[in-house]
Design a protein around this motif. Structure first.
Motif, PDB file in Angstrom:
ATOM      1  N   GLN A 277       0.809  -1.223   0.000  1.00 27.83           N
ATOM      2  CA  GLN A 277       0.000   0.000   0.000  1.00 27.83           C
ATOM      3  C   GLN A 277       0.845   1.278   0.000  1.00 27.83           C
TER       4      GLN A 277
ATOM      5  N   TRP B 288      -1.524   7.379   6.130  1.00 27.89           N
ATOM      6  CA  TRP B 288      -2.578   6.956   7.063  1.00 27.89           C
ATOM      7  C   TRP B 288      -3.779   6.411   6.283  1.00 27.89           C
ATOM      8  N   ASP B 289      -4.247   7.185   5.306  1.00 28.21           N
ATOM      9  CA  ASP B 289      -5.434   6.769   4.549  1.00 28.21           C
ATOM     10  C   ASP B 289      -5.174   5.470   3.785  1.00 28.21           C
TER      11      ASP B 289
ATOM     12  N   GLU C  26      -5.187   2.547   6.853  1.00 25.47           N
ATOM     13  CA  GLU C  26      -6.139   2.411   7.956  1.00 25.47           C
ATOM     14  C   GLU C  26      -7.055   1.182   7.810  1.00 25.47           C
ATOM     15  N   GLN C  27      -7.648   1.021   6.634  1.00 25.81           N
ATOM     16  CA  GLN C  27      -8.574  -0.108   6.464  1.00 25.81           C
ATOM     17  C   GLN C  27      -7.851  -1.448   6.548  1.00 25.81           C
ATOM     18  N   GLY C  28      -6.702  -1.520   5.932  1.00 27.05           N
ATOM     19  CA  GLY C  28      -5.963  -2.787   5.929  1.00 27.05           C
ATOM     20  C   GLY C  28      -5.547  -3.232   7.316  1.00 27.05           C
TER      21      GLY C  28
ATOM     22  N   LYS D  50      -7.155  -2.472  10.051  1.00 26.10           N
ATOM     23  CA  LYS D  50      -8.404  -2.917  10.688  1.00 26.10           C
ATOM     24  C   LYS D  50      -8.737  -4.355  10.260  1.00 26.10           C
ATOM     25  N   ALA D  51      -8.543  -4.637   8.975  1.00 26.82           N
ATOM     26  CA  ALA D  51      -8.823  -5.983   8.467  1.00 26.82           C
ATOM     27  C   ALA D  51      -7.924  -7.037   9.104  1.00 26.82           C
TER      28      ALA D  51
ATOM     29  N   SER E 173      -5.848  -1.633  15.263  1.00 28.13           N
ATOM     30  CA  SER E 173      -6.161  -0.260  14.859  1.00 28.13           C
ATOM     31  C   SER E 173      -4.881   0.501  14.569  1.00 28.13           C
TER      32      SER E 173
END
Lengths: 137, 137, 137, 137, 137, 137
Positions: free
Chosen positions: D73, D105-106, D109-111, D113-114, D118
């Motif tokens: 990413q 950060w953007d 962030e989701q990855g 969490k997955a 956090s």
């Protein structure tokens, strides 16, 4: 909110003691740092500022102005100086790292505000093994 | 031949000046380091020794004895001290990094030989930007 | 409130594995760290304490006593030891950096309080690329 | 809660400027960083994640999967690239350290969490003297 | 003879490629550094000078004059610049670390001699993992 | 001639002892490193190579091939391993830093020559305070 940190350094002499203590009391409380003939350190200073990045420039603060502020308010007063004898913001205080950090905070807080951001923390490394952080009160 | 380096550090005060110079001459030659009220540094010291590893133990030298030697001959004399006033091997010399490195070499050379190896170099970092190395004469 | 950090280091062996896992399961979860023949690290430990500086001495805490506490409660137990076999506060736990940091917190919290300050965080660097921080629960 | 940090680095070129500014305006706001012929940096990136250690394994997160996520990413997009021209998450933004940190950060962030934890902070060192930290909004 | 080292740093963009190579040949020889859109680095530069300390002052060289020389002959030419396009002493050369170090040597050798000492080595760290040293020919 | 250094690191367990020594003899010679339950370190390895830069490419050596060589000949054998039990080039030797450095030299010398340059030195940092250098014999 984004936090931006500027790292600076200065070298200074100091002596930790209280004039109304006996010498052995000073040694007990301040250890080798109470040597009457002075000693000194290379201090590493981290000034951390917080603010919102400008949506157009992507900058929290004009970093060159921050550098100038730190130079004028702190470095010119402490670099290659005697922290017991020559620094206005340490008059009447024992120049421990704690007191130096608090003094640097007080010397910078208003100027950072005038540049449109907020002072977040002062981090002072007296050696690689001893570090102080202050976040205001 | 294998070279083994021990890193140590000490903090001390000093002032660079010559008593027969005028003040502005001292400032010209020694810069901010001539401040009469002293200043100081965290010095990082690297002592490098050379020798053949013992074929059985694989060790060039008994490192604990090297540490004791450095402590007794150097660190106890300079750490938290005033390099102009309190250090025997700097008497009568301006305590520049050059002279400190040479003084430390002289203070260690015989002791290292007595431990069965040779002193190779003294490296002294007065700050992360100013480094001195001396290999004897 | 001022935060004061003491940096220490220790070297130790460990192995990450669960005895009821198959070997390939241990490799999948713990990677190279599951090697049955052990491996080891130089750990860097930062102990951060918070408190009010004494108005007279300017010190948050008697730093020599903090060093003695860390030495006795942590360093003598882990330095040049096997973290799986020899450390009381890691008995029955996988010695991941997470568990080591929590164990060090528990080993220091009461002693810091007895010295008149509060433990704020334990930071443990297993390598320059892998860092753990714990702030208590 | 335990905080785990992974340190990575990448090297990239960039130029700080706004196309609707005059050149001297760009120089005033962005200094030497506005050079039209580009310049570049070695960026050091610290990704900090928080979570509860698994009671059995003692691990907050599967660190190899974090590394893979950061590689895919972030690093593959920015390492040895031009931050103005080649990075999807910086399109239309001035590639200041502030904007790079927010973009990373953007991108993560989701990855994170997955993976069951956090994202806590992105710390970006553009040089040893200039550091940015972002904790989300 | 004493060796004195001054540490400096600069940030620059570059691209490693030969115009008469095919793109895949450039990638094979120069790897990611051949990216046509440039990339960049924070370079750390160590300039080492050797000489006899002055018997009176204890100084090998007037360090402020060395700093001025390095600033004028090197830093002002390379800092925040494009090493392929903007640096006189790199014209017609691929700006590898090897060639940059040789170019810096040539840019400094005469000036150091004019200050009464000898240039000993140029050390250039392109990253913490890749270091070049040149001792003249 | 230009010198190029590649920095790598590995983590390993070891124990310093001689089987025919009594335990207190091992403690006297090897100190805490003789712990029978092992301990370990993060080793930092600097491999320095010398050669003439290619007049066209400006490169001393194909650095990716050097990395592959170091990985295959050294890192895969020592990283996350037990230096007493698992490393072919240390069989029958006490894994002191001296012997590890000599072993790494022997493991790399021919391969570097096959790449068209010469191995100059192996530098091994067992900790930030203990460093070994070997230049061949």
């Amino acid at each position: 909110m984004v936090y931006i940190t500027r790292r600076e350094h200065f070298s200074a002499a100091h002596r930790l003691f209280l004039p109304h203590y006996e010498e052995d009391q000073n040694v007990d409380v301040f250890g080798k740092c109470s040597n009457p003939n002075w000693h000194g350190h290379n201090y590493i200073l981290y000034v951390t500022i917080k603010g919102e990045p400008d949506p157009e420039t992507g900058l929290v603060i004009h970093l060159r102005k921050v550098s100038q502020l730190i130079r004028k308010q702190v470095l010119e007063k402490v670099d290659h100086k005697n922290l017991n004898l020559e620094v206005d913001f340490l008059q009447g205080k024992v120049p421990t790292s704690e007191n130096i950090a608090i003094g640097i905070w007080d010397a910078l807080e208003q100027g950072i505000k005038a540049l449109g951001a907020s002072l977040h923390s002062i981090r002072l490394e007296q050696s690689e093994n001893n570090i102080i952080e202050y976040f205001g009160n």
